[in-house]
Design an enzyme around this catalytic site. Structure first.
Site: not given
Ligand code: GLU
Length: 494
Positions: A265-267
């Protein structure tokens, strides 16, 4: 002699919804490798039936990423010679929104064969149904109400121009068996499958219909795609059967994972290939990394570095990992650093120039810039590192006077040491790292000085940084004149 498998045709079929996820690049790469290994064809098809999710410019961006990676499509949506988006090949159009009539025709065929049916249920009814199923903890799926409409009822509703969708008539009480090239046999009871919508009320097909029709008409032999499409595959197999077509072979690729094994994920860091390109990852390194992240070459080899050519020979779908693989950024950095160090210095300099900026370099000679880069490349993980670490080679360093003072020294001693050092260096004839170092170290001990109290201020005077390459390496690149000028500037500060 081993015969090449005939006519392998694979497709990469992204939806143009914005940036290119690293997982998509992995899918493109594995498709490309499977094609090249078998002397086959790599096709790019644009799946843009979900008009609400389209992002302007995505196709061009996607093609740029593929070009950067060296994975230009052989057929389908591609760049023409002038760099404009075009389509090539005899199975087009390769953009789904240009194929609406084809899907309508095949949806009609399914209706005629009683393999699909019109559904007139309103959104309200479907929402209520879903809410009820959720409340009762049931599988949320269409309840099949419109399956049972008589022909007359359907004709009447169509005549009255009631809004409709076309749904797949999934058989009850059966089992669909998928022979996945990566996962082996996967079984799906048909009772767990929804009567999915095939044609929407706006006349656009859904993914399920479009993908099957296109893969068939484009004579795709291997569908290599992300794991998220695995649950859809029994629906697709049923559609092949309904049409009376032979299904292609399927291979579902596992997700890339974060370190904590959640879906990438981008997180937790960059996921867009574009971000990696901007930071200066080399395409060869990125592809090498993606190849060994989701695939292994087999027992008995520890090899991790592969050229694309080599991969195209060794790759095989049966060695693609069945479970998700961690996207290990440190490994990517390590591989990228390795590729950077393997580049010819002229080539690397060319690649670094955009990161340094012309205004920074000014009118420095190219040999000087090359020397700077040759020194820095030992530590580089990505091309953009060059801009942070090399500023002092191109402009006078700025730093507080206190930084010059070594922890076990004081300002006065530092000044005296630098004055002596400048005098000594002014007389050195052989100006290269090794000779400088040998001469200076001998001189330091003759003078009864220590390395720390002499070399710390020398390095700070030359770089303005508390961390940098060693003072002799820097002095070598700067040359005698600049080195002495910087030492004098430091002395003046103290
Ligand atoms: N259009 C789908 C996507 O965006 C591709 C599905 C497939 O390859 O079958 O990922």
């Amino acid at each position: 002699m081993k015969l090449k498998s005939q006519n392998v045709r694979v497709r990469f079929a992204p939806s143009p919804t914005g940036f290119v996820h690293v997982g998509s690049l992995l899918a493109a790469l594995y498709n490309w490798l499977e094609a090249k290994k078998n002397g086959g064809v790599f096709i790019l098809r644009v799946e843009d039936t979900d008009q609400a999710r389209l992002v302007e410019g995505s196709v061009e961006n996607l093609l740029k990423v593929l070009r950067w990676a060296g994975l230009d499509p052989d057929e389908g949506v591609s760049f023409d010679k002038a760099g404009k988006v075009t389509e090539k090949g005899e199975f087009g159009p390769y953009t789904q929104s240009k194929r609406l009539d084809i899907y309508r025709q095949y949806a009609k065929e399914l209706i005629d064969k009683d393999e699909a049916y019109y559904c007139f249920c309103t959104k309200d009814r479907l929402d209520t149904l879903r809410a009820e199923q959720e409340k009762n903890k049931q599988l949320t799926k269409y309840d099949g109400l419109c399956r049972h409409l008589t022909e007359d009822e359907v004709a009447e509703k169509l005549k009255n121009q009631e809004s409709f969708v076309i749904r797949q008539k999934v058989p009850t009480g059966q089992e669909v068996v998928l022979h996945d090239l990566i996962r082996g046999e996967v079984k799906f009871p048909t009772d767990s499958l929804d009567d999915s919508v095939l044609m929407k009320s706006d006349g656009f097909p859904t993914y399920h219909l479009a993908v099957v029709v296109d893969d068939h008409l484009m004579q795709i032999t291997h569908v290599i795609r992300a794991q998220e499409w695995l649950p859809s595959s029994p629906k697709h197999l049923l559609l092949y059967k309904s049409f009376g077509w032979t299904a292609p072979q399927f291979a579902h690729l596992s997700h890339l994972l974060n370190k904590d094994r959640s879906k990438l994920s981008k997180r937790q860091g960059d996921v867009a290939v574009e971000d990696y390109i901007k930071s200066g990852y080399l395409p060869e390194a990125m592809l090498n990394f993606l190849a060994i992240t989701g695939w292994n070459p087999g027992e008995g080899t520890e090899q991790e570095i592969y050229s694309l050519k080599e991969l195209a020979k060794k790759f095989s779908l049966d060695r693609v990992h069945k479970t998700g693989a961690v996207f290990d950024r440190e490994k990517l950095d390590w591989i990228n650093g390795l590729y950077i160090r393997n580049l010819d210095i002229k080539e690397l300099t060319k690649l670094c120039l955009p990161y340094l900026g012309e205004s920074v370099i000014g009118n420095q000679k190219s040999e000087y810039v090359e020397k700077v880069i040759a020194l820095e490349r030992e530590r580089m993980k990505k091309l953009s590192d060059i801009s942070e670490s090399t500023g002092f080679f191109f402009s006078e360093p700025e730093y507080p006077a206190a930084m010059l003072v070594w922890k076990k020294s004081d300002q006065e001693k530092t000044k005296a040491t630098l004055i002596k050092l400048a005098g000594f260096l002014g007389g050195v004839k052989k100006w290269n790292k090794t000779d400088l170092e040998t001469a200076a170290i001998a001189w330091i001990s003759e003078q009864g000085l220590t390395n720390g109290e002499t070399l710390w201020p020398m390095r700070v005077a030359l770089t303005g940084k508390d961390k940098s390459p060693g003072p002799f390496e820097v002095a070598d690149v700067l040359g005698a004149e600049k080195t002495l000028a910087r030492l004098n500037a430091a002395i003046a500060k103290l």
